[in-house]
Enzyme design. Structure first.
Site, mmCIF file in Angstrom:
data_model
loop_
_atom_site.group_PDB
_atom_site.id
_atom_site.type_symbol
_atom_site.label_atom_id
_atom_site.label_comp_id
_atom_site.label_asym_id
_atom_site.label_seq_id
_atom_site.Cartn_x
_atom_site.Cartn_y
_atom_site.Cartn_z
ATOM 1 N N VAL A 183 0.833 -1.208 0.000
ATOM 2 C CA VAL A 183 0.000 0.000 0.000
ATOM 3 C C VAL A 183 0.869 1.260 0.000
ATOM 4 C CG1 VAL A 183 -1.698 1.329 1.301
ATOM 5 C CG2 VAL A 183 -1.938 -1.146 1.112
ATOM 6 N N ASP A 228 10.971 3.128 4.981
ATOM 7 C CA ASP A 228 10.642 1.776 5.436
ATOM 8 C C ASP A 228 11.720 1.351 6.428
ATOM 9 O OD1 ASP A 228 8.652 -0.581 4.113
ATOM 10 O OD2 ASP A 228 10.324 -1.262 5.366
ATOM 11 N N PHE A 285 -8.476 1.676 -1.124
ATOM 12 C CA PHE A 285 -9.349 0.680 -1.758
ATOM 13 C C PHE A 285 -8.585 0.026 -2.906
ATOM 14 C CE2 PHE A 285 -13.047 1.716 0.626
ATOM 15 C CZ PHE A 285 -12.976 3.076 0.879
ATOM 16 N N LEU A 286 -7.302 -0.250 -2.657
ATOM 17 C CA LEU A 286 -6.430 -0.762 -3.732
ATOM 18 C C LEU A 286 -6.534 -2.278 -3.807
ATOM 19 C CD1 LEU A 286 -3.230 1.337 -2.877
ATOM 20 C CD2 LEU A 286 -5.141 1.988 -4.368
ATOM 21 N N ARG A 287 -6.799 -2.805 -5.007
ATOM 22 C CA ARG A 287 -6.754 -4.258 -5.200
ATOM 23 C C ARG A 287 -5.353 -4.616 -5.667
ATOM 24 N NH1 ARG A 287 -10.852 -4.514 -9.845
ATOM 25 N NH2 ARG A 287 -9.912 -2.453 -10.041
ATOM 26 N N GLY A 304 -14.574 -20.057 -6.037
ATOM 27 C CA GLY A 304 -13.151 -20.434 -6.021
ATOM 28 C C GLY A 304 -12.829 -21.209 -4.759
ATOM 29 N N CYS A 346 -6.088 -8.593 3.176
ATOM 30 C CA CYS A 346 -7.174 -7.689 3.569
ATOM 31 C C CYS A 346 -8.462 -8.395 4.004
ATOM 32 C CB CYS A 346 -7.442 -6.713 2.429
ATOM 33 S SG CYS A 346 -6.053 -5.589 2.217
ATOM 34 N N LYS A 392 -4.345 -14.838 -5.353
ATOM 35 C CA LYS A 392 -5.095 -14.599 -6.584
ATOM 36 C C LYS A 392 -4.066 -14.349 -7.670
ATOM 37 C CE LYS A 392 -5.612 -9.604 -6.223
ATOM 38 N NZ LYS A 392 -6.527 -8.475 -6.382
ATOM 39 N N ARG A 435 0.157 -13.972 1.256
ATOM 40 C CA ARG A 435 -0.457 -13.793 2.578
ATOM 41 C C ARG A 435 -1.864 -14.369 2.632
ATOM 42 N NH1 ARG A 435 0.875 -7.490 3.656
ATOM 43 N NH2 ARG A 435 0.314 -7.417 1.439
#
Ligand code: UDX
Ligand code: UDX
Length: 423
Positions: free
Chosen positions: A12, A31, A148-150, A249, A256, A317, A324
């Site tokens: 993110v 970081d 709202f990041l995929r 699936g 998330c 996916k 994760r």
């Protein structure tokens, strides 16, 4: 153009930093992992994310994007400080706020006067107040700006958001933060912090509900002799339902959905509401992984003890390298516990994993396999030479947990094939 600090360069934080620089701002991203910073400074992205590398290199070349491990230096002149550090699921299901509290404690005395701290991380409702208390700075505003990041489309989602949600105590602060995104021309929803934090959890929980509903309907279709692919396709034509997030699936995973659904159940519990519906969504998700394992064992003759099971796909996916809470890993561990020797291929995984033999190509993963499980919908898997797959397998048996492959083609090649929710 604004001066922005981004704390945390993960999935993110890195997308946030790179895209804000692309939108014309001066960004200093930090970081704690020095290797990650070194990789980023070299113009390489540590994670698979479409389009991120090009924007990273553009930002570095323009001088608008800096990377370091120095949080204090990063916030010193920043008008905005984005917090993008992890909020992992604690043992009790509640979000673990320790990283955010540690960072807030560290940067509190060094934030530029009257600057704004932006909570990008998915945090429990009420966390904005927690950060305010830890910062101990009356001149600093803390706002919630959930992401709202995929994964796999994070750059697109950041630059073309469906909406920008800002939770702030006063409209002036909300307007300042919304100004950062002015070039995305997305609708702005300015509200209070608790509402903004709830919007994020409710959105993810609803998407997870849609997927669990599709998986439950798939189980019903198998029992009733119906075809779930046609059921969800027909459902999707109703704009009130929509076709997205109705693909059955192996169950949903990632960093998330599992964390956010568990946290929302606890958030509800903490305010005295028993979120039974969401508990059911989580239960269906756990059952789905077990259903895939049971199918594979049945297709292998009732036992996988001492047998080879091939697994295509390890990530949660396709189009990401994120493992994760991946259902594929859960399935592999369950099969290994039943005595199976699991041989896996994933285009993004080369490092070793417990109880899983990592293969360099999809065919070697199938060598002497009693059954092949398709767990992640990598497009390349659809175009392989299945005659060759059949030759190397001990038994031509495929459990397609993503309904990715074409059953008729496989039947012609002598395969036994089962999908999810197919008659
Ligand atoms: C995380 C949260 O999991 C998510 O809920 C939130 O919305 C955004 O941040 P993600 O970016 O996927 O999501 O986490 P991760 O990929 O683990 O990245 C976190 C980064 O922060 C890591 O690179 C980690 O090294 C870094 N970090 C962690 C810090 O820089 N400082 C810390 O104190 C802790
Ligand atoms: C999700 C939300 O989509 C995003 O808005 C939020 O900011 C972060 O969480 P992400 O975790 O990257 O994004 O994955 P997503 O694409 O939502 O998929 C989540 C899980 O659901 C994956 O395991 C995926 O395989 C599964 N899924 C999704 C299905 O099984 N069927 C579907 O139809 C859609």
């Amino acid at each position: 153009m604004s001066c922005i600090a981004v704390i945390g360069a993960g999935y993110v934080g890195l997308t946030t930093a790179v895209c804000l620089a692309h939108l014309g701002h001066q960004v200093h991203c930090t970081d704690v992992v020095a290797d990650r910073i070194a990789t980023l400074r070299s113009g390489m992205t540590p994670n698979v994310e479409e389009g991120l590398g090009e924007l990273l290199r553009q930002g570095l070349a323009s001088g608008r994007l800096l990377f370091s491990t120095d949080n204090i230096e990063a916030v010193r002149n920043a008008e905005f400080t984005f917090l993008c550090v992890p909020t992992p699921q604690g043992d009790d299901g509640r979000a673990d706020m320790s990283y955010i509290e540690q960072v807030a404690t560290q940067i509190g005395p060094h934030l530029a006067p009257d600057s704004i701290v932006v909570n990008k991380s998915t945090v429990p409702v009420g966390s904005t107040r927690v950060v305010e208390r830890v910062l101990q700075r009356s001149d600093i505003s803390v706002v919630s700006n959930p992401e709202f990041l995929r994964e796999g489309s994070a750059v697109h989602d950041f630059l073309h958001p469906d909406r920008i949600v800002i939770g702030a105590d006063d409209e002036g602060t909300a307007m300042k933060v919304s100004g950062l995104f002015i070039r995305t021309s997305a609708p702005i929803i300015a509200t209070d912090p608790a509402t903004a934090e709830t919007i994020k959890y409710a959105s993810n929980a609803f998407l997870a509900t849609k997927v669990s509903f599709a998986n439950a309907i798939a189980a019903l279709c198998e029992a009733a002799g119906a075809d779930v692919r046609q059921v969800v396709r027909a459902m999707g034509y109703d704009p009130r339902i929509g076709s997205d997030f109705l693909r059955p699936g192996p169950g949903w995973g990632g960093s998330c959905f599992p964390k956010d659904t568990a946290a929302l159940v606890r958030i509800a519990e903490d305010v005295g509401y028993d979120f039974g519906l969401l508990k059911g969504v989580i239960t269906v998700n756990q059952e789905q992984r077990a259903r895939v394992v049971a199918k594979a064992i049945r297709m292998a003759g009732g036992s996988v003890d001492g047998k080879v099971v091939a697994l295509w796909g390890l990530t949660f996916k396709a189009r990401t390298d994120d493992l994760r809470d991946s259902p594929a890993l859960d399935i592999a561990q369950k099969l290994s516990a039943q005595g199976a020797r699991v041989r896996a291929y994933d285009p993004t995984v080369r490092h070793s994993l417990d109880n899983i033999e990592i293969c360099d190509d999809p065919y070697s993963a199938c060598a002497n396999a009693e059954v092949l499980i398709v767990a992640t919908e990598w497009d390349e898997l659809r175009w392989l030479d299945f005659a060759k797959v059949g030759e190397v397998m001990a038994s031509r048996t495929i459990m397609d947990a993503r309904n990715l492959l074409e059953p008729s083609m496989l039947y012609e090649l002598g395969f036994m094939y089962e999908g999810i929710g197919l008659a």
